[in-house]
Scaffold this motif. Structure first.
Motif, PDB file in Angstrom:
ATOM      1  N   GLY A 100     133.035 -22.721 -87.297  1.00 32.43           N
ATOM      2  CA  GLY A 100     132.689 -21.360 -87.689  1.00 32.43           C
ATOM      3  C   GLY A 100     133.911 -20.445 -87.639  1.00 32.43           C
ATOM      4  O   GLY A 100     134.074 -19.564 -88.488  1.00 32.43           O
ATOM      5  N   HIS A 128     131.836 -11.669 -82.093  1.00 26.40           N
ATOM      6  CA  HIS A 128     132.475 -12.956 -81.776  1.00 26.40           C
ATOM      7  C   HIS A 128     133.986 -12.778 -81.615  1.00 26.40           C
ATOM      8  O   HIS A 128     134.560 -11.818 -82.136  1.00 26.40           O
ATOM      9  CB  HIS A 128     132.183 -13.964 -82.896  1.00 26.40           C
ATOM     10  N   THR A 130     136.298 -14.126 -83.137  1.00 31.56           N
ATOM     11  CA  THR A 130     136.945 -14.032 -84.453  1.00 31.56           C
ATOM     12  C   THR A 130     136.656 -12.698 -85.146  1.00 31.56           C
ATOM     13  O   THR A 130     137.022 -12.514 -86.302  1.00 31.56           O
ATOM     14  CB  THR A 130     136.490 -15.173 -85.380  1.00 31.56           C
TER      15      THR A 130
HETATM   16  C1  PLP Z   1     129.645 -19.544 -82.853  1.00 30.13           C
HETATM   17  C2  PLP Z   1     130.156 -18.408 -83.665  1.00 30.13           C
HETATM   18  C3  PLP Z   1     131.326 -18.547 -84.442  1.00 30.13           C
HETATM   19  C4  PLP Z   1     132.282 -19.690 -84.314  1.00 30.13           C
HETATM   20  O1  PLP Z   1     131.828 -20.960 -84.440  1.00 30.13           O
HETATM   21  P1  PLP Z   1     132.730 -22.188 -83.889  1.00 30.13           P
HETATM   22  O2  PLP Z   1     132.178 -23.349 -84.625  1.00 30.13           O
HETATM   23  O3  PLP Z   1     132.532 -22.229 -82.407  1.00 30.13           O
HETATM   24  O4  PLP Z   1     134.145 -21.919 -84.240  1.00 30.13           O
HETATM   25  C5  PLP Z   1     131.664 -17.499 -85.283  1.00 30.13           C
HETATM   26  N1  PLP Z   1     130.923 -16.378 -85.345  1.00 30.13           N
HETATM   27  C6  PLP Z   1     129.821 -16.206 -84.577  1.00 30.13           C
HETATM   28  C7  PLP Z   1     129.057 -14.934 -84.709  1.00 30.13           C
HETATM   29  C8  PLP Z   1     129.412 -17.211 -83.705  1.00 30.13           C
HETATM   30  O5  PLP Z   1     128.343 -17.009 -82.942  1.00 30.13           O
END
Ligand code: PLP
Length: 432
Positions: A100, A128, A130
């Motif tokens: 994600g 998050h 990111t």
């Molecule tokens: C879990 C999550 C991600 C990232 O996913 P990963 O596979 O762990 O990198 C990104 N955005 C949100 C809102 C999330 O909950």
């Protein structure tokens, strides 16, 4: 000890790893899994993830690869893309993001220039990493500004701790972001893309919807689909969607080329085609009527869980849930109990969950005053509202009697009985 996978026998050549996989399998099936971002994938997804597709290099996209031998792989990836498009009603899909986080990075790279402003949810209100955490590379490349949730409210007519759209609008007007991000990692309410779209249009911003958590609820018709409203939708395939660990992006056709080149060659090298095959399986599974029933059960279970937790004396952020998770504020239950200690005590007694900051948490993100609890995994294992009420009681007892060995051992026994009654992999070859 079995290796807990259909290919357990093949692991005999490495007894150390076989033992560890076996132990992790045991842990997963003998303790209660309440981590809101986890699930139990199907045996078909496990099998594809462990398949020979992992051997193939396939940099590029179907019909435009850099290496030979991709005839079959092209069909695998086309199938996954077509299924993703049809599941979400999207014009374009990219199924290559390894996670994600990578999906989000690629979306930013496709839509923005370095230094551009992005408006996203505050981290301590549920955003998050990111979404512009100082620890994330996202904040070093782009300028993130944030919005949060409304203050807690005692008035039942004034919803507290929900996304503050007045603030989203004010911030959008004053900061003039090029992109607005909707989506969260610890928000227990439906996120509707429509009000975000309105605000984005008012200020001429693009809209990205990060559906990492609710992707399965959207696919299963339990939550509104943002795909026609947002410019780009990113998601993970392993949370409520119940597929392999990974990410994906769906978007309008006009962004297809930019999104694809942002993933490869922009961010990643060769795609994980074994995982892409498993994603294709998960997309097909999520299109079945049983998955609609599953998504509805996940939400119904979370509501039952919320009510039972309130009976135990826990305060829930926003007062409840309409998705797969609840965010517990531990302070009214026990002012001295931190999220960190609660997580550890529950873990020792067979209940797996994670500590989480609550909006405006007075404690650090490492300690926290909250717990995030999700129903997606145990709903897959077959648990329903009655079991959720039982788990809420077990959590209450564990935390109330956290220094009473006798009380805790009674909890552990009941946890073991409950898990034995709801095996997530009842027919798995090689399972115990
Ligand atoms: C879990 C999550 C991600 C990232 O996913 P990963 O596979 O762990 O990198 C990104 N955005 C949100 C809102 C999330 O909950």
């Amino acid at each position: 000890m079995s290796a807990g996978s259909p290919f357990g026998a093949w692991l005999e050549s490495d007894p150390e790893v076989a033992r560890l996989i076996g132990e992790e399998y045991e842990r997963q099936v003998t303790t209660i899994q309440l981590i809101a971002s986890e699930n139990f994938t199907s045996p078909a997804v496990l099998a594809a993830t462990g398949s020979v597709l992992t051997n193939k290099y396939s940099e590029g996209y179907p019909g435009a690869r850099y290496y030979g031998g991709n005839r079959v792989i092209d069909e695998v990836e086309d199938l996954a893309r077509d299924r993703a498009k049809s599941l979400f009603g999207a014009e374009h899909a990219n199924v290559q993001p390894h996670s994600g986080a990578n999906a989000n990075l690629a979306a930013y790279q496709a839509l923005l220039e370095p230094g551009d402003t992005v408006l996203a949810m505050r981290l301590d209100h549920g955003g998050h990493l990111t979404h512009g955490s100082p620890a994330s590379i996202t904040s070093k490349i782009w300028r993130f500004v944030d919005y949060g949730v409304t203050p807690a409210s005692d008035d039942p007519d004034v919803p507290g701790e929900v996304i503050d759209f007045d603030q989203v609008r004010d911030r959008a007007k004053s900061e003039q972001p090029k992109l607005i991000v909707a989506g969260s990692t610890a928000y227990s309410r439906t996120i509707d893309a429509e009000p975000f779209r309105q605000i984005a249009d008012e200020v001429g911003a693009l809209l990205m919807f990060d559906a990492a958590h609710p992707a399965g609820l959207i696919a299963g018709g339990a939550h509104p689909n943002p795909v026609e409203i947002a410019d780009v939708v990113t998601f993970t395939t392993h949370k409520t969607l119940r597929g392999p660990r990974g990410g994906a992006i769906v978007c309008k056709a006009e962004y297809a080329k930019k999104i694809d080149s942002a993933i490869f060659p922009g961010l990643q090298g060769g795609p994980l085609e074994h995982v892409i095959a498993a994603k294709a399986i998960a997309f097909e599974e999520a299109a079945r009527p049983e998955f609609r029933a599953y998504a509805a059960s996940v939400v119904a279970n979370a509501k039952a869980f919320a009510t039972a937790l309130q009976v135990e004396g826990f305060r829930l952020v926003s007062g409840g849930t309409d998705n797969h998770l609840v965010l517990v504020d531990l302070r009214p239950f026990d002012a001295k109990l931190t999220g960190k200690v609660a997580q550890e005590v529950l873990d020792r007694n067979g209940i797996t969950c994670n500590r989480n900051t609550i909006p405006d948490d007075p404690r650090s993100p490492f300690v926290t005053s909250g717990l995030r609890l999700g129903t997606a995994a145990e709903t897959t294992a077959g648990m329903r509202e009655g079991e959720m009420a039982t788990i809420a009681q077990l959590i209450g007892r564990t935390l109330r009697h956290r220094d009473d060995a006798k009380a805790l051992s009674a909890v552990s026994e009941e946890v073991a009985e409950l898990c034995a009654a709801f095996p997530p992999y009842p027919g798995l070859v090689g399972s115990t």
